[in-house]
Write a protein that holds these residues in place. Structure first.
Motif, PDB file in Angstrom:
ATOM      1  N   GLY A   1      -7.863   0.704  -4.684  1.00 23.51           N
ATOM      2  CA  GLY A   1      -6.725  -0.078  -4.208  1.00 23.51           C
ATOM      3  C   GLY A   1      -6.481   0.046  -2.720  1.00 23.51           C
ATOM      4  N   PHE A   2      -7.441   0.660  -1.973  1.00 21.99           N
ATOM      5  CA  PHE A   2      -7.233   0.808  -0.524  1.00 21.99           C
ATOM      6  C   PHE A   2      -7.063  -0.559   0.137  1.00 21.99           C
ATOM      7  N   LEU A   3      -7.973  -1.480  -0.172  1.00 20.06           N
ATOM      8  CA  LEU A   3      -7.896  -2.805   0.449  1.00 20.06           C
ATOM      9  C   LEU A   3      -6.625  -3.535   0.039  1.00 20.06           C
ATOM     10  N   SER A   4      -6.267  -3.444  -1.254  1.00 12.28           N
ATOM     11  CA  SER A   4      -5.056  -4.139  -1.707  1.00 12.28           C
ATOM     12  C   SER A   4      -3.803  -3.516  -1.096  1.00 12.28           C
ATOM     13  N   THR A   5      -3.838  -2.194  -0.864  1.00 15.27           N
ATOM     14  CA  THR A   5      -2.700  -1.537  -0.214  1.00 15.27           C
ATOM     15  C   THR A   5      -2.584  -1.996   1.235  1.00 15.27           C
ATOM     16  N   VAL A   6      -3.724  -2.046   1.933  1.00 15.51           N
ATOM     17  CA  VAL A   6      -3.725  -2.536   3.316  1.00 15.51           C
ATOM     18  C   VAL A   6      -3.262  -3.990   3.369  1.00 15.51           C
ATOM     19  N   LEU A   7      -3.755  -4.806   2.424  1.00  9.22           N
ATOM     20  CA  LEU A   7      -3.375  -6.220   2.389  1.00  9.22           C
ATOM     21  C   LEU A   7      -1.913  -6.419   2.014  1.00  9.22           C
ATOM     22  N   ARG A   8      -1.312  -5.424   1.352  1.00 13.73           N
ATOM     23  CA  ARG A   8       0.128  -5.465   1.075  1.00 13.73           C
ATOM     24  C   ARG A   8       0.923  -4.943   2.264  1.00 13.73           C
ATOM     25  N   ASP A   9       0.496  -3.793   2.807  1.00 12.11           N
ATOM     26  CA  ASP A   9       1.294  -3.124   3.833  1.00 12.11           C
ATOM     27  C   ASP A   9       1.192  -3.773   5.207  1.00 12.11           C
TER      28      ASP A   9
ATOM     29  N   LEU B   1       1.988  -9.069  -3.617  1.00 14.20           N
ATOM     30  CA  LEU B   1       0.924  -8.176  -3.164  1.00 14.20           C
ATOM     31  C   LEU B   1       1.154  -6.757  -3.669  1.00 14.20           C
ATOM     32  N   ASP B   2       2.409  -6.359  -3.769  1.00 12.67           N
ATOM     33  CA  ASP B   2       2.740  -5.034  -4.289  1.00 12.67           C
ATOM     34  C   ASP B   2       2.421  -4.941  -5.775  1.00 12.67           C
ATOM     35  N   VAL B   3       2.696  -6.014  -6.523  1.00 12.39           N
ATOM     36  CA  VAL B   3       2.379  -6.051  -7.950  1.00 12.39           C
ATOM     37  C   VAL B   3       0.868  -5.918  -8.149  1.00 12.39           C
ATOM     38  N   ALA B   4       0.094  -6.667  -7.360  1.00  9.50           N
ATOM     39  CA  ALA B   4      -1.360  -6.606  -7.473  1.00  9.50           C
ATOM     40  C   ALA B   4      -1.874  -5.203  -7.143  1.00  9.50           C
ATOM     41  N   LYS B   5      -1.312  -4.597  -6.099  1.00  6.14           N
ATOM     42  CA  LYS B   5      -1.721  -3.243  -5.712  1.00  6.14           C
ATOM     43  C   LYS B   5      -1.452  -2.253  -6.836  1.00  6.14           C
ATOM     44  N   THR B   6      -0.294  -2.376  -7.486  1.00  4.27           N
ATOM     45  CA  THR B   6       0.054  -1.478  -8.587  1.00  4.27           C
ATOM     46  C   THR B   6      -0.927  -1.633  -9.748  1.00  4.27           C
ATOM     47  N   ARG B   7      -1.235  -2.879 -10.126  1.00  5.19           N
ATOM     48  CA  ARG B   7      -2.172  -3.119 -11.226  1.00  5.19           C
ATOM     49  C   ARG B   7      -3.549  -2.523 -10.926  1.00  5.19           C
ATOM     50  N   ILE B   8      -4.020  -2.687  -9.699  1.00  2.65           N
ATOM     51  CA  ILE B   8      -5.338  -2.183  -9.331  1.00  2.65           C
ATOM     52  C   ILE B   8      -5.370  -0.657  -9.393  1.00  2.65           C
ATOM     53  N   MET B   9      -4.320  -0.015  -8.886  1.00  6.18           N
ATOM     54  CA  MET B   9      -4.296   1.449  -8.885  1.00  6.18           C
ATOM     55  C   MET B   9      -4.167   2.036 -10.295  1.00  6.18           C
TER      56      MET B   9
END
Length: 280
Positions: A152-160, A209-217
């Protein structure tokens, strides 16, 4: 200590200590809301993920890493501002703040992502009752560094990065508006109000984006739709519609609004005291 060292210390010790105390205070104070938000966003559903019980699970993980994460962010933010501001005209200030926030977020994610992986798996009982270290060790053994520890590194960066791209330019803009109106140096309380407002707007806009990050992690297998952000968002929309994309928006906005007030207020207060002490 020579004059150059003194100026350097004055410039970065405030953000270092201010960021550390602000990060710790807000993460500990707002942790229960963060747990509820994570459970609302989890695929198994709110009650299966733990409901209202054990809302402090994973707190020690966050508390132990919030200080270095926030310190790294603010030192990077201020350093980037100090380097780029003299190079550009004053009208490009929002661009400077945008660039500084983006660089700071990417660097902070090097600490934040493993913390989030362990924390969210504890919050939703995916990791059982194992310690955070055990969860990360298990993730490394079974999934590797990138797909496990840094899942989830990329999704976290894409959220943050989008979040900070909204929050920090707005924070700086709101502070300037207040300062121009009062014709005096902005207080820590005024900075806190500006930070809370900016954070709430950014939080609402970036919730999908936060929802997607949570699902991935929270995913524990390598299926394709669980490790890439676009398919995750499509899957959530197909499963739950717009409501699914904005799951947990209430706790998220509330968390960041209140947390932003504490975070920016304490940051400015601590930085101000450090600067006064070093100048005395």
């Amino acid at each position: 200590m020579d004059l150059q060292d003194s100026k350097l210390t004055s410039k970065y010790l405030g953000p270092l200590l201010g960021g550390a105390l602000a990060g710790l205070a807000v993460d500990v104070a707002m942790y229960p809301l963060d747990t509820l938000k994570t459970r609302l966003q989890s695929q198994q559903g709110f009650y299966k993920a733990g409901g209202f019980g054990g809302v402090y699970k994973g707190l020690l993980t966050v508390a132990s890493t919030s200080m270095p994460t926030a310190s790294l962010f603010f030192v990077s933010y201020e350093a980037t501002k100090n380097i780029t501001q003299p190079l550009l005209p004053i009208q490009y200030a929002p661009l400077v703040h945008l660039l500084a926030a983006n660089i700071a977020e990417v660097l902070a994610c090097l600490i934040r992502v493993p913390t989030e992986v362990a924390k969210q798996r504890k919050q939703t009982f995916v990791g059982g009752n194992a310690s955070s270290i055990s969860i990360l060790v298990q993730a490394f053994r079974t999934e590797g560094l990138c797909k496990g520890v840094y899942r989830g590194f990329l999704s976290t960066v894409l959220r943050d990065v989008p979040f900070s791209s909204i929050q920090f330019p707005l924070w700086e803009l709101f502070k300037k508006m207040v300062q121009d109106r009062s014709h005096s140096k902005i207080t820590s309380f005024e900075s806190a109000v500006c930070g809370a407002a900016a954070g709430a707007l950014a939080a609402a806009a970036t919730t999908p984006l936060d929802v997607a990050k949570t699902r991935i992690m929270l995913a524990t297998d390598g299926s394709a739709h669980k490790v890439r952000i676009a398919p995750v968002l499509a899957h959530i929309y197909a499963e739950r519609g717009i409501g699914g994309l904005f799951a947990g928006v209430g706790p998220r906005v509330t968390n960041i609004f209140i947390g932003g007030f504490v975070f920016f207020g304490m940051y400015e207060k601590c930085k101000m005291h450090v600067e006064i002490y070093l100048d005395s």
